[in-house]
Enzyme design. Structure first.
Site, short mmCIF file in Angstrom:
data_model
loop_
_atom_site.label_atom_id
_atom_site.label_comp_id
_atom_site.label_asym_id
_atom_site.label_seq_id
_atom_site.Cartn_x
_atom_site.Cartn_y
_atom_site.Cartn_z
N ASP A 41 26.95 -51.05 3.51
CA ASP A 41 25.48 -50.06 4.23
C ASP A 41 26.23 -48.06 3.93
O ASP A 41 25.79 -47.27 3.68
CB ASP A 41 25.33 -49.72 4.84
CG ASP A 41 23.85 -51.05 5.41
OD1 ASP A 41 23.63 -51.03 4.01
OD2 ASP A 41 23.49 -51.53 6.29
N SER A 88 9.23 -45.58 4.75
CA SER A 88 10.27 -45.95 4.76
C SER A 88 10.83 -45.38 6.00
O SER A 88 9.74 -43.97 6.54
CB SER A 88 11.26 -45.66 3.44
OG SER A 88 12.69 -46.40 4.10
N LEU A 89 11.62 -44.64 6.35
CA LEU A 89 12.62 -43.75 7.68
C LEU A 89 14.06 -43.05 6.53
O LEU A 89 13.76 -43.76 5.91
CB LEU A 89 13.27 -43.87 8.76
CG LEU A 89 11.99 -44.95 9.68
CD1 LEU A 89 12.57 -45.45 10.70
CD2 LEU A 89 10.73 -43.82 10.21
N LYS A 121 16.20 -49.90 15.41
CA LYS A 121 15.54 -50.23 14.02
C LYS A 121 16.36 -51.69 14.11
O LYS A 121 17.39 -52.08 14.06
CB LYS A 121 16.60 -49.11 13.78
CG LYS A 121 16.14 -49.33 12.39
CD LYS A 121 16.43 -48.03 11.21
CE LYS A 121 16.32 -47.92 9.79
NZ LYS A 121 16.46 -48.86 9.01
N CYS A 441 45.26 -86.86 13.86
CA CYS A 441 46.12 -86.04 12.97
C CYS A 441 46.41 -84.74 13.84
O CYS A 441 48.11 -84.04 14.20
CB CYS A 441 45.37 -85.75 12.20
SG CYS A 441 45.59 -84.21 10.76
#
Ligand code: IVH
EC number: 6.5.1.2
Length: 710
Positions: A41, A88-89, A121, A441
């Site tokens: 991003d 969108s923003l 958001k 083990c």
């Protein structure tokens, strides 16, 4: 105030600009189609800012494919038209940019904005859910903003989208579909059990789940509404919605029964001034890591309908809202090596060693890799540039190699041919590889774990002693501790009479520990301290736990089908050890717990109506903490001084409460000792009741008296 790097890619000429646009559109297309991208991003945002800067200087050169003028998500297919475009923003990354944005909005509408909605958001996928006369009709992705895909088939597994609304209205609810951290873990567990590759991250999981049509298993996601609008035949509701402030639209949607962020720690709030907005932005930023779902920023919206109307929208984004981005939780770094670690139960787990990279405020040097099959499936190679994801409490994980960054120098990852711990063969029949010696083990580790403070609490039995006991052949599992003889111990190096007698006395005390601790000592995969307490309190005796089938185990709070099946399988494997413990006279009951009614009885039928009634260890209303969720922080003092956190949690649960490690609105009481830090501040902010250890000791007095050693 939360800020992040403000730098932009510097584009020198037309060719660099064209290459940048190409790179950004490939990344954006991949991101919106599958949730995966070759750019993290931060890198995408830097590139987009560089493109915007170049376009500002060279407006005549702007390419049609540029991400700046487009609705994000332009690449996804879809044939259901949106009645109103799904925009969108725009983003801001700093307090200064936010101030510039508010000033320009207020200039545009010619007055100050006096009501801002400040919201999380949500980091998922935008969808529109259509309801006709109160009935669910259709679920549509954003697609390119003007038309999206019909994903109605997936709606049944989306938490928060009811089939019927509380009123018979015709409305489109818009919001984000995401996977909570729990849904992500559960989804990955189910998927890998079915032989599938784990989801790279919650957003990717939500995207894949929404599109998947014929899965043999069910994976849940969660819807959060962040807006609503009328449909063509909504009638009067249309005018009402058009005039309501955004905050009231959200309340209305919640009243209809659709999930919003209202019940969360980051619920939308109204702010009257830019300073109040900033305070809330800071608060959301600091709450982020502890949230049970991912957010990638804060959305700030002018709340009043008139302000929104007059501000209007551009082609890509509204002018009345902005996204204040938080630092990215995904970064690209190099895979340096793979380590193979053998766990207490013999599971051989790969772990990635990374070139250290800073993600969301902390340095990440390691990441989980699920299993060998997953490494093969993703074709991971040493030297690869890999996308790493870390959000909040999620353990950092590698999502995928960035294939186009390969140089050719990458090398295959070697898988172990024998157990890296003991050299035995490896059982590769399951996805998770396991040493054929299983728990044996790591005998020293599993015996030390069983003897640990939060399990049997055997003082004087540290791992050096355990090594001695194992090497001398005296202990092949922790049940053998209970049949150790004085002479055997005296024969060991550095074991005098006093230390031998002390150790024998400590083992004697361990024999009487409550079932919850004995069960925890078994080290059943997937059950730690708190789950062991819940199981012990529910069933009250070991016999009942062992006899429980998958269905019965699921009655314990927090146990789903997959975990129940895993626990049942583990208990079959552990049966000989449990028998040995019983034969050694180790306590197998949980004091104060009431066993659940037998299956098929009337009592059970009655209890079935009230899940709280059955087998909750006698949590009647007489218990001082009945129905309360209690968090402990800071140093305990007074009568509680010697109690470990685990013992405090045991005490809380015995007194009828639920113990939790994080403060939220649902917390009923915070026990805050000396040096209490952020949990105290958060409790104060949320108005949660706070008690000092002495007050708490008084509240649970009778139960405290029963606590050994106090
Ligand atoms: S409002 C016209 N509110 O972020 C207004 N969007 O990067 C558009 N998102 O497309 C959306 N949380 O998918 C809004 N509280 C929130 C949101 C939110 C997440 C998403 C949404 C939007 C994207 C933009």
């Amino acid at each position: 105030m939360v800020t992040m790097t403000n730098s932009a890619a510097v584009l020198a000429d037309t060719a660099a600009y064209a290459a940048a646009v190409e790179q950004a559109s490939v990344a954006a297309a991949a991101y919106y189609a599958t949730g995966e991208s070759a750019l993290d991003d931060d890198a995408y945002d830097r590139l987009a800012r560089g493109i915007a800067a170049y376009e500002a200087d060279h407006p005549e050169e702007v390419l049609a494919a540029s991400p700046t003028g487009k609705v994000a998500g332009g690449a996804a297919v879809g044939d259901v038209p949106h009645t109103v475009p799904m925009l969108s923003l725009d983003n801001v990354f700093s307090a200064e940019q936010f101030a510039t944005w508010t000033a320009s909005l207020e200039r545009r509408i010619g007055r100050p904005v006096t009501a801002w909605s400040v919201e999380p958001k949500l980091d998922g996928l935008a969808v529109a859910a259509r309801y006709r006369d109160g009935r669910f009709e259709r679920l549509i992705t954003r697609g390119d903003g003007t038309a999206g895909e019909d994903v109605s088939h997936a709606a049944g597994a989306v938490v928060g989208l009811p089939e019927r609304l509380a009123e018979p209205v015709t409305i489109e609810v818009r919001g984000e579909i995401l996977m909570t951290n729990d849904q992500f873990d559960q989804g990955n567990a189910i998927r890998t059990e079915h032989g599938g590759a784990p989801f790279a991250n919650p957003r990717n999981g939500a995207a894949g789940t929404l599109r998947a049509k014929d899965r043999a298993y069910r994976v849940e996601t969660t819807f959060f509404a962040y807006g609503a609008l009328p449909l063509p035949d909504s009638g009067e509701l249309g005018e009402t919605l058009a005039e309501l402030p955004h905050s009231e639209v959200l309340s209305y949607v919640a009243e209809l029964g659709v999930h919003t962020a209202a019940g969360t720690d980051v619920a939308p709030v109204l702010a009257a001034t830019v300073e109040e907005v900033r305070a809330r932005v800071d608060a959301i930023g600091s709450l982020r890591a502890a949230l049970p779902f991912g957010i990638d920023g804060i959305v700030i919206k002018a709340d009043l309908a008139a302000d929104q109307r007059e501000a209007g929208s551009g082609t890509r984004a509204p002018r009345w809202a902005i996204a204040y981005k938080l630092p990215a939780v995904e970064k690209i770094t190099r895979l340096l090596a793979v380590e193979w670690n053998v766990g207490r139960t013999g599971i051989i787990a790969p772990r990635a060693v990374l070139e250290p990279v800073e993600i969301d405020g902390s340095t990440v040097g390691y990441a989980t890799l699920h299993n060998p099959a997953d490494i093969t499936r993703r074709d991971l190679r040493l030297g690869d540039q890999v996308m790493v994801y870390k959000a909040g409490d999620i353990i950092p994980r590698i999502e995928a190699p960035v294939v186009h960054l390969r140089t050719g120098d990458e090398t295959p990852i070697d898988f172990p041919e024998s157990c890296p711990q003991c050299g035995s063969d490896i059982d590769t029949s399951e996805q998770r590889w396991r040493c054929t010696r299983g728990r044996n083990c790591r005998l020293v580790a599993s015996v030390s774990y069983a003897a640990g403070r939060d399990q049997l609490d055997i003082e004087g039995l540290g791992s050096t002693r355990v090594v001695q006991l194992v090497d001398a052949g005296l202990v092949a599992d922790f049940a053998d501790l209970f049949t150790l003889e004085r002479e055997q111990l005296l024969a060991l190096d550095r074991m005098g009479e006093t230390s031998t007698d002390n150790l024998l006395a400590a083992i004697e005390t361990a024999r009487t520990r409550p079932l919850s601790r004995v069960f925890c000592a078994l080290g059943v995969r997937g059950t730690g301290r708190s789950m062991s307490r819940r199981i012990a309190r529910y069933f009250a005796t070991m016999d009942r736990i062992v006899a429980a089938d998958v269905e019965t185990l699921q009655r314990v709070d927090g146990i789903g089908k997959e975990k129940a099946a895993a626990v049942v399988a583990e208990l079959v494997e552990l049966a000989p050890l449990i028998d040995k413990l019983v034969a050694a006279g180790v306590s197998m009951t949980e004091p104060g717990a009431t066993p659940p009614p037998e299956a098929g009885t009337e009592e059970e039928a009655a209890a079935g109506a009230d899940p709280e009634a059955a087998g909750t260890g006698g949590t009647g209303s007489a218990l001082p903490l009945a129905g309360m969720t209690v968090v402990v922080t800071g140093a305990m003092s007074g009568a509680l001084e010697k109690l470990s956190r685990n013992q405090m949690n045991e005490l809380i649960e015995r007194a009828g409460g639920k113990s939790s490690s994080s403060v939220s609105k649902r917390t009923s009481l915070l026990v805050a000792g000396d040096k209490a830090g952020s949990k105290r501040t958060k409790a104060e902010d949320l108005g949660v009741r706070i008690a000092v250890p002495e007050e708490f000791a008084e509240l649970v007095g009778a139960f405290l008296a029963a606590e050994e050693g106090v």
